[in-house]
Design an enzyme around this catalytic site. Structure first.
Site, short mmCIF file in Angstrom:
data_model
loop_
_atom_site.label_atom_id
_atom_site.label_comp_id
_atom_site.label_asym_id
_atom_site.label_seq_id
_atom_site.Cartn_x
_atom_site.Cartn_y
_atom_site.Cartn_z
N ARG A 46 0.85 -1.20 0.00
CA ARG A 46 0.00 0.00 0.00
C ARG A 46 0.88 1.25 0.00
NH1 ARG A 46 -1.58 2.16 4.71
NH2 ARG A 46 -2.37 0.26 5.68
N TYR A 98 -14.81 17.97 -16.27
CA TYR A 98 -15.20 16.56 -16.47
C TYR A 98 -16.30 16.19 -15.46
CZ TYR A 98 -15.00 11.55 -15.77
OH TYR A 98 -15.35 10.24 -15.59
N ASP A 170 -5.57 19.52 -15.48
CA ASP A 170 -5.87 18.15 -15.88
C ASP A 170 -5.44 18.01 -17.33
OD1 ASP A 170 -7.07 15.82 -16.85
OD2 ASP A 170 -8.83 16.00 -15.56
N LYS A 195 -6.41 6.82 -19.80
CA LYS A 195 -6.60 7.30 -21.16
C LYS A 195 -5.31 7.16 -21.97
CE LYS A 195 -10.69 8.51 -19.62
NZ LYS A 195 -10.94 8.03 -18.30
C1 LIG Z 1 -10.53 14.82 -18.29
C2 LIG Z 1 -10.71 13.69 -17.31
N1 LIG Z 1 -10.22 13.81 -16.07
C3 LIG Z 1 -10.37 12.83 -15.15
C4 LIG Z 1 -11.05 11.67 -15.45
C5 LIG Z 1 -11.24 10.61 -14.38
O1 LIG Z 1 -10.37 9.54 -14.57
P1 LIG Z 1 -10.68 8.03 -14.15
O2 LIG Z 1 -11.83 7.55 -14.95
O3 LIG Z 1 -9.39 7.32 -14.43
O4 LIG Z 1 -10.99 8.04 -12.68
C6 LIG Z 1 -11.57 11.50 -16.73
C7 LIG Z 1 -12.30 10.26 -17.06
O5 LIG Z 1 -12.92 10.14 -18.09
C8 LIG Z 1 -11.41 12.54 -17.69
O6 LIG Z 1 -11.91 12.44 -18.92
#
Ligand SMILES: Cc1ncc(COP(=O)(O)O)c(C=O)c1O
Length: 379
Positions: A46, A98, A170, A195
């Site tokens: 962990r 998001y 982000d 992604k």
């Molecule tokens: C721009 C963006 N930030 C954060 C996230 C969240 O990531 P996760 O699905 O890996 O938790 C996503 C998920 O689609 C996203 O598109």
């Protein structure tokens, strides 16, 4: 070294024990002590483990940060960043943030005394006007999801510096190959590694990249204390994916540009939101701050019914949430990724029911165009 060399070698040195060129997956929960006072640097998975540490070094290098911490998902990474704040602190976020981040902030974090204001972050005036005495953080997504609005990173970097705010970006939509927010003054970069960084849609993961030692110490504490660090196998898969990030992004970029151009000229498509098109209002800005335009785009078919017809008739493009994988994914933001946003908020933020989001993969672009064309015939 160059980006591709770093992506392949940093954190990925041959295994010192066996000489294995690819580091093994350390699939163990605990590590034996040599005696009560000595261990080999690992105690309990962990806290940390070799696969996670390796991936953290790679991502910190590619984003130009000082350190990185890897989490079980992009949301866990984003949640860790908000834990840098104290009750009463205020954060400015994009209106079109998001949907998962919106859910975290509006349904969970507000109960812990954190304050949030949503603004159009492409308007520097709106950001300046939203700053209050208790504002601590400016949180940016560029391009935004799914409206593909570009925020001027150099300008928000300047606001953050002048107003003493922590700038968080982000960078999921472009990856460090196409955009490096730290170079524009971001203090923290977050990723859904699920992604482009992983790129193969085979595991979930998140990253927080830090430029300041005091933030790094706190984020590492959250990772350990809350037990949100990514497991060995998933770190291994992500490390493997990252080795091909540069070549994948080149192909994503060229496929994205070709499809955006094709859709823009299609009579059934009302408009295409893609910063690589000259028709995008921030095309020049995107050109200045991005190395390419990527493969995320949104197009408008005018109504939910039209979007449904297209989505129900694609064959090669997969109707699925997520993005950034080698395969093309198509989705309906209003009912999928942004369903946590109330309809009136979606409307206000320009997320219409007729919008379709495309994450263009790296298949042969002619096959993708043929698939979209046959599905558009049903609209
Ligand atoms: C721009 C963006 N930030 C954060 C996230 C969240 O990531 P996760 O699905 O890996 O938790 C996503 C998920 O689609 C996203 O598109």
């Amino acid at each position: 070294m160059g980006f591709s060399t770093d992506a392949i070698h940093v954190g990925q040195e041959p295994d010192p024990l066996t000489g294995a060129v690819v580091a093994p997956i350390y699939q163990t929960s605990t590590y034996v002590f040599e005696n009560l006072d000595t261990n080999k640097g690992y105690v309990y998975a962990r806290t940390t483990h070799p696969n996670r540490m390796a991936l953290e070094r790679t991502i910190a290098k590619l984003e130009g940060g000082k350190s990185a911490y890897i989490f079980t998902s992009g949301m866990a990474a984003i949640d860790a960043v908000f834990r840098l704040l104290r009750p009463g602190d205020h954060t400015i976020l994009p209106k079109t943030v998001y949907g998962g981040t919106y859910r975290l902030v509006s349904q969970l974090l507000v109960d812990f005394g954190l304050e949030f204001t949503y603004v159009d972050t492409s308007s520097l005036d709106s950001i300046e006007r939203a700053i209050k005495p208790n504002t601590r953080m400016l949180y940016i997504e560029t391009p935004s999801n799914p409206t593909m609005i570009v925020t001027d990173l150099a300008a928000v970097g300047d606001i953050a510096r002048r107003r003493n705010l922590t700038l968080v970006v982000d960078n999921t939509f472009l990856s460090p190959y196409l955009q490096r927010p730290v170079e524009f003054g971001a203090h923290i970069v977050v990723h859904s590694m699920t992604k482009y960084l992983n790129g193969h849609s085979d595991c979930i993961g998140g990253a927080v990249v830090l430029t300041r030692a005091e933030d790094a110490e706190k984020i590492y504490f959250v990772q350990r204390a809350a037990g949100a660090g990514l497991a060995p196998m998933d770190c291994f898969l992500t490390s493997r994916g990252i080795k091909t990030l540069a070549v994948r992004m080149e192909r994503h970029d060229s496929n994205g540009a070709a499809i955006a151009k094709h859709l823009e000229s299609h009579p059934k498509v009302k408009r295409v939101l893609y910063p690589g098109l000259a028709s995008h209002p921030q095309h020049d800005l995107a050109k200045r701050q991005q190395r390419g335009f990527g493969a995320m785009m949104t197009f408008d078919l005018g109504s939910l019914e039209a979007a449904r017809k297209l989505l129900n008739h694609v064959r090669l493009c997969s109707l699925a949430e997520s993005l950034g994988g080698v395969e093309t994914l198509i989705s309906h933001p209003a009912s999928m990724t942004h369903s946590a946003m109330p309809p009136e908020v979606r409307k206000e933020n320009g997320i219409d029911d007729g919008m379709v989001r495309l994450s263009v993969g790296i298949e042969d672009v002619e096959d993708l165009i043929a698939d979209l064309d046959q599905a558009l015939q049903h609209v």
